[in-house]
Design an enzyme around this catalytic site. Sequence first.
Site, short mmCIF file in Angstrom:
data_model
loop_
_atom_site.label_atom_id
_atom_site.label_comp_id
_atom_site.label_asym_id
_atom_site.label_seq_id
_atom_site.Cartn_x
_atom_site.Cartn_y
_atom_site.Cartn_z
N SER A 185 23.16 3.58 13.74
CA SER A 185 22.54 4.45 12.75
C SER A 185 23.61 5.14 11.90
CB SER A 185 21.62 5.45 13.45
OG SER A 185 20.77 6.10 12.53
N ASP A 199 11.49 -0.25 13.80
CA ASP A 199 12.30 0.95 13.56
C ASP A 199 11.64 1.78 12.46
OD1 ASP A 199 14.31 2.74 12.64
OD2 ASP A 199 15.90 1.35 13.24
N HIS A 223 14.34 2.26 17.04
CA HIS A 223 15.66 2.76 16.64
C HIS A 223 16.49 3.29 17.82
CE1 HIS A 223 18.30 3.95 13.33
NE2 HIS A 223 18.46 5.16 13.85
#
Length: 283
Positions: free
Chosen positions: A151, A230, A263
């Site tokens: 991320s 996600d 995620h």
Amino acid sequence: MSLEIVGEHGCFGGLQRFYKHESQVIGLPMKFSVFLPPQAKQAHAKVPALVYLAGLTCNEETFMTKGGAQQLAAELGIALIAPDTSPRGAGAPGETDSWDFGVGAGFYLDATEAPWSKHYRMESYITDELLPLVAASLPIDSKRIGIFGHSMGGHGALTLALRHPDLFKSVSAFAPIAAPSQCPWGHKAFTGYLGTDKTEWAKHDATALMTEAGKAPFPGGILIDQGLADKFLAEQLHPHLFEAACRAKGQPLTLRRHEGYDHGYYFISTFMNDHLRFHAAQL
């Protein structure tokens, strides 16, 4: 510069350590973690290392406790290094007001805007202080270092690799913020840390850096895994933009899209071994 061990645990024949030190670059105490594989115990041994950059709200412990990387790293003889995600205790006004800016959200760059520029210098911390310190203090080969992350940390891995290709020999990412100049997280962070000049933003945007790079800066390839469940994919991550930039440069990229994965670290740990083997082949 002295390192203080604040925790040490036997792990898959190696050592999982947590460190603290006074950072000259940040101007505050900083923490980081290191997994040393069993091969590092051999006399005169120096092992390759992988730097892992964690995402928003995380710290130096997140990857080591959730990533599930140590077992295969021990087999492959690779050390793992995980810095914190920001300075702690800077006391900048508003640094704890939101989860996606300030504490836990350093974005792996050197801020140029006050008050952030005094302490929020994560790029210089990692490249100029942490890695030389680790290489000087531990049996790690500074010429065989790869970088990956998740991320915000995926953004950091891609941008630091592209900005410091002589330092990092391999790069991969999980669900990276691949075009931060074109998403809300990036707009917020870049405006706060770098100001409103978007030419400065481009220097810390993986898609923009790839667009301006020479031909195929990482000929061994780049690996990215992205979950299709996600919740941040559509608005924040934009891997397709980085994919297009790589294609235009002839940069080999393996971008794998996975149905049903979100995620978080269940996703990351599922594909962790693939990333370790990807880096091991290049280091």
